[in-house]
Design an enzyme around this catalytic site. Structure first.
Site, PDB file in Angstrom:
ATOM      1  N   GLU A  22       0.996  -1.242  -0.157  1.00 50.05           N
ATOM      2  CA  GLU A  22      -0.101   0.020   0.177  1.00 50.05           C
ATOM      3  C   GLU A  22       0.736   1.261  -0.246  1.00 50.05           C
ATOM      4  OE1 GLU A  22      -2.973  -0.308  -0.725  1.00 50.05           O
ATOM      5  OE2 GLU A  22      -3.395  -2.347  -0.217  1.00 50.05           O
TER       6      GLU A  22
ATOM      7  N   HIS B  81      -5.265  -6.356 -11.007  1.00 49.27           N
ATOM      8  CA  HIS B  81      -4.590  -7.338  -9.966  1.00 49.27           C
ATOM      9  C   HIS B  81      -4.485  -8.911 -10.955  1.00 49.27           C
ATOM     10  CE1 HIS B  81      -6.789  -4.580  -7.338  1.00 49.27           C
ATOM     11  NE2 HIS B  81      -5.880  -4.970  -6.656  1.00 49.27           N
TER      12      HIS B  81
END
Length: 930
Positions: free
Chosen positions: A413, A504
């Site tokens: 992140e 993803h």
């Protein structure tokens, strides 16, 4: 697909990098002689490209091997170098705005420029100049990026601001999602490709009606033509199958209390119950907070206490970091995940500072903020995200712990923050997959470095393996970087409506190559190589091959040996990341228009297809093309030579009718219905308006029909033009009771006009499929549609005439227990029958189907997979005979198949995303043995 509102463009691209979706011309500039040229003919091949030409631009994508003097400040020297070489770069330096100068401890400078067009930023238009040395010895080492030549788009909107916002909201095709949705205006931007397109950028926030989770979209509305030009998900969550906030733009976090706080140390339990040391801040009142003041970047950690993540777009006023009356924090600090998040943030900061020379996520030592233990409306939230300013960690669920526990997730992140402040890779298609891949790479690299895990350890390549409450690390890991996936064998051709084009789903193809490089080279060398490619070479719209070139060019700049560079190239080769990989994917369809970029899908009939696609002449609009469905001949242009959007077409195989949206020859903005023979000849205007919105145009012989939508009442009325006469409103049946009555979703064939109509009766919304005789002007059949939630789930699909009957989709009485049924009725209203039951394993998705007198073809999407998505899970086309039977796969192509248009017999054309882009393709009959 036909919308119930003003036509909007489908989100362009389908798994392709945004650069492919936006490049309106794909011609490659002839190769220029690279300064410092390639090695001589007797030298072994150099894996590093000397020059890479740009796509749709005269400016090169990459030039390496330079060593040219460049005195002055880095920004001045970079600009002067570009200006001094206009023939090499074809860049107007007056249209460059300095974005940033990245300076390394070794004395390198990378100047990153933003391209402007008339003062408006160009989406993804960034050009970089890399310099080494200092003072009189400073020189340019290499340059590159994306600078789009030939832009002539206007810079003043022609569409009112209120309409632009409305169109952004209407890009949410499910009306339930529009309820309570907001559209935040991010300002104007020019979409590149050809002449470019002026667009207004909005961030649309809503609630996903299917999951109850957040829905955040980046929407670009053409500010000249009044259509959605591009839409895709915003920065996404860590887990592809989960939900998560993520906008890339959030309100700034409130700074922790007071500048008079003092650094201190203390202890706190972590999520596993261990007591660990923490850097904290002693407050003037004698209390302590999870605020680390020992580094240049202040690290603060907040406990969301189970509150909804939406409350933390910024830090709510009065909310303080996690506190304690003593330096020994209580057990709740651990169970909330706050301890782990706080310690992990420090570990990630140290990795970037000590190993890569970067001071914080933005490179300037700005504060680093984490919020832990948030929920999704009070429900479990098993996810994490970077929201543009800070980390958000969900509270987990029965399977997953608090997401703050995982160091690799924290590294992932926080790396999104680094990417945002450097290459800012756009979050869709291949560029978005590289965004995720780089976050995974550094997340794992940070964890294995901190833990001392050897690269040979099988667990080193696992992402998120520590999150599960039970199970082995292999069972728990959400992704693994050594899955050996390749482009040709494994690329998932998802449309932008799924995982933003596979950001993803396809990330491990690229991260796998990077991880192989880390296994081959010394890990420290590999980390510095990948970091250098990210910060000094990559730009927002880069694709996988651009990423390969960036890493290799960074390797040359680092003076890697020829053997090391060959090993880097071999890693990319092993994952199929090399120029032209899309053409090596097997398909069973024939290409009619590769790389189509269309506002809507195709129409077909009589052996011909018609579809709007990008203008190769660079005017910035969409051109209507027609061609043979057999693939013979060259597509020809039907629309006039202007810069309007031409699309939303229909054809009867002889002529076409379509919509043109934008500024016409008189200087007025509006929508025009046009028609022309497929063989050429004059273009005839059927209808034109600047206040009303025609949709659902249809043609059959001398008859043309369409629906006119009233912007204020949202009422749809049917207009019909016969034999070239001006269109007149078709009178609607009487006796419907309460108005307003509205019609939508037309079909027209052989003198029969059909539509879906709706009206209100008391509190109920009543809908019916209607057949109308053009010759007699009478309704001949009307079939009631069972829609218990009709107002919330309107029909988006047109009915169809086939085999002498009217076909329509009928909403399931209980959507949770079955899909939509495909039904048909006699044209005289004498009876209806079911062609495909809603309980069938194969039912139409997106309420879309197409039919001939022999067969019905529709898109079907299976149930959401319990594990990872695969190509088999993507929407596919199915066909069944009009006489009934079991649906069968129409094509074995592995990617998303959408927007089918039946031609004749069993032949169908459609848009196919198998090759990482939208290709218009065709096939004559169903496939066997998929």
């Amino acid at each position: 697909m036909h919308h119930r509102s003003r036509p909007t463009a489908r989100a362009l691209g389908a798994g392709a990098a945004l650069s492919l979706a936006l490049a309106l011309t794909l011609s490659v500039t002839p190769a220029l002689a690279a300064p410092g040229g390639p090695p001589g003919p007797t030298a072994e091949p150099d894996p590093v490209p000397g020059l890479v030409a740009g796509e749709g631009t005269a400016t090169p994508q990459l030039v390496t091997g330079l060593s040219e003097p460049a005195p002055g400040s880095p920004a001045e020297a970079a600009r002067a170098h570009l200006a001094a070489n206009p023939d090499r770069y074809r860049i107007d330096t007056g249209q460059l705005a300095e974005l940033a100068v990245e300076r390394t401890a070794e004395g390198r400078d990378t100047v990153r420029f933003q391209q402007l067009h008339g003062g408006v930023p160009v989406l993804g238009g960034q050009y970089l100049v890399r310099l080494v040395g200092a003072g009189a010895g400073q020189r340019v080492e290499s340059v590159g990026g994306k600078y789009f030549t030939g832009l002539t788009a206007p810079t003043t909107p022609a569409v009112p601001a209120a309409m632009l916002r409305r169109l952004a909201l209407e890009s949410l095709t499910d009306p339930r999602a529009r309820s309570g949705a907001t559209a935040e205006d991010q300002g104007p931007v020019v979409l590149p490709g050809g002449a470019g397109r002026l667009a207004q950028h909005f961030v649309v926030r809503a609630t996903d009606p299917a999951t109850g989770g957040p829905l955040v979209r980046e929407v670009y509305v053409d500010a000249v033509r009044g259509v959605v030009a591009l839409a895709h998900d915003a920065q996404g969550p860590y887990r592809a199958e989960g939900v998560g906030p993520g906008t890339g733009r959030a309100a700034a976090a409130t700074a922790p209390a007071g500048s008079t706080a003092e650094p201190a140390t203390g202890t706190a339990p972590d999520l596993l119950g261990r007591t660990v040391g923490v850097n904290i801040a002693r407050q003037p009142d004698g209390g302590y907070q999870l605020v680390d003041l020992t580094r240049p970047a202040t690290i603060s950690t907040y406990d969301g206490a189970g509150r909804d993540y939406r409350e933390f777009g910024g830090i709510p006023a009065g909310t303080l970091p996690v506190g304690s009356p003593t330096p020994d924090f209580p057990a709740a600090t651990g169970t909330s995940g706050a301890t782990d998040a706080h310690v992990n943030a420090g570990t990630v900061y140290d990795f970037y500072r000590d190993r890569l020379g970067r001071d914080g996520l933005d490179g300037k030592g700005s504060p680093i903020t984490s919020v832990v233990n948030v929920s999704n409306g009070g429900n479990p939230f098993p996810n994490a995200s970077w929201d543009g300013r800070k980390m958000i960690y969900g509270n987990g669920d029965a399977k997953y712990r608090q997401f703050a526990v995982a160091l690799d997730v924290a590294g992932h992140e926080m790396t999104h923050g680094v990417i945002q402040h450097t290459a800012d890779l756009q979050y869709s298609g291949q560029s978005g997959a590289m965004n995720e891949a780089l976050a995974d790479y550094f997340g794992n690299a940070i964890e294995v470095t901190a833990r001392g895990t050897a690269m040979t350890d099988p667990k080193a390549a696992l992402m998120g393996e520590s999150l599960c409450r039970t199970g082995t690390p292999e069972e728990c890991a959400n992704r693994r970087l050594d899955d050996r996936r390749t482009t040709v064998k494994d690329y998932i051709g998802a449309g932008l409506d799924l995982d933003s084009g596979g950001v993803h789903l396809n990330s491990t193809i690229f991260s796998g190559a990077l991880w192989d490089i880390r296994r081959t080279l010394d890990p420290l060398t590999a980390d510095r190589l990948v970091y250098r490619a990210l910060t000094e070479y990559l730009t927002p719209l880069d694709d996988f091959v651009d990423g390969r070139d960036a890493v290799l060019a960074a390797g040359r700049a680092m003076n890697l040996t020829r053997a090391q560079l060959r090993s880097v190239a071999a890693a990319f080769d092993a994952h199929g990341i090399r120029a032209g990989w899309q053409s090596r994917i097997d398909t069973d369809s024939r290409a009619l228009l590769p790389g189509a970029s269309a506002p809507t899908g195709p129409a077909a009939g009589g052996g011909h297809w018609v579809m709007g696609s990008t203008d190769p002449n660079g005017k910035g609009g969409f051109v209507l093309y027609t061609g043979s469905t057999t693939g013979t001949g060259t597509p020809t242009r039907l629309s006039p030579d202007d810069d309007r959007m031409h699309g939303w077409a229909a054809t009867d195989g002889t002529s076409a009718v379509w919509l043109a949206i934008g500024i016409d020859a008189t200087g007025s903005w509006g929508t025009e219905v046009l028609t022309r023979s497929l063989s050429g000849g004059p273009i005839r205007s059927v209808f034109q308006s600047s206040t009303q919105s025609p949709v659902d145009v249809r043609i059959s012989g001398a008859d043309i029909a369409f629906v006119v939508r009233d912007g204020e009442t949202n009422r749809g009325s049917v207009r019909l033009s016969r034999n070239g006469a001006p269109p007149v409103e078709v009178p609607m049946p009487e006796g419907h009771g309460v108005s307003p009555f509205t019609a939508s979703s037309l079909t027209l064939k052989d003198g029969r006009l059909g539509w879906i109509e709706s009206w209100t009766a008391g509190q109920a919304t009543v809908q019916a499929a209607t057949a109308y005789s053009v010759a007699t002007g009478q309704v001949t059949a009307q079939y009631a549609l069972s829609t218990p939630d009709g107002a919330a789930r309107p029909f988006l699909s047109s009915p169809a005439f086939a085999g002498g009957r009217l076909l329509w989709l009928q909403a399931a009485a209980d959507p949770a227990s079955g899909g939509d049924a495909l039904r048909s009725g006699a044209l005289d209203g004498s009876g209806e029958s079911e062609l495909l039951s809603g309980s069938s394993p194969y039912t139409p998705a997106n309420m879309t189907f197409t039919a001939t007198d022999q067969a019905v073809t529709f898109q079907h999407r299976g149930p959401r997979p319990s594990g990872s998505w695969s190509n088999a899970d993507l929407p596919k086309l199915y066909q069944l005979p009009l006489t009934g039977g079991a649906p069968v796969r129409f094509s074995c192509n592995r990617g998303t198949q959408f927007s089918p248009a039946a031609d004749q017999g069993t032949r169908v054309v459609w848009l196919d995303a198998t090759a990482g882009r939208d290709d218009l393709v065709a096939r004559n009959q169903p496939a066997r043995g998929c």
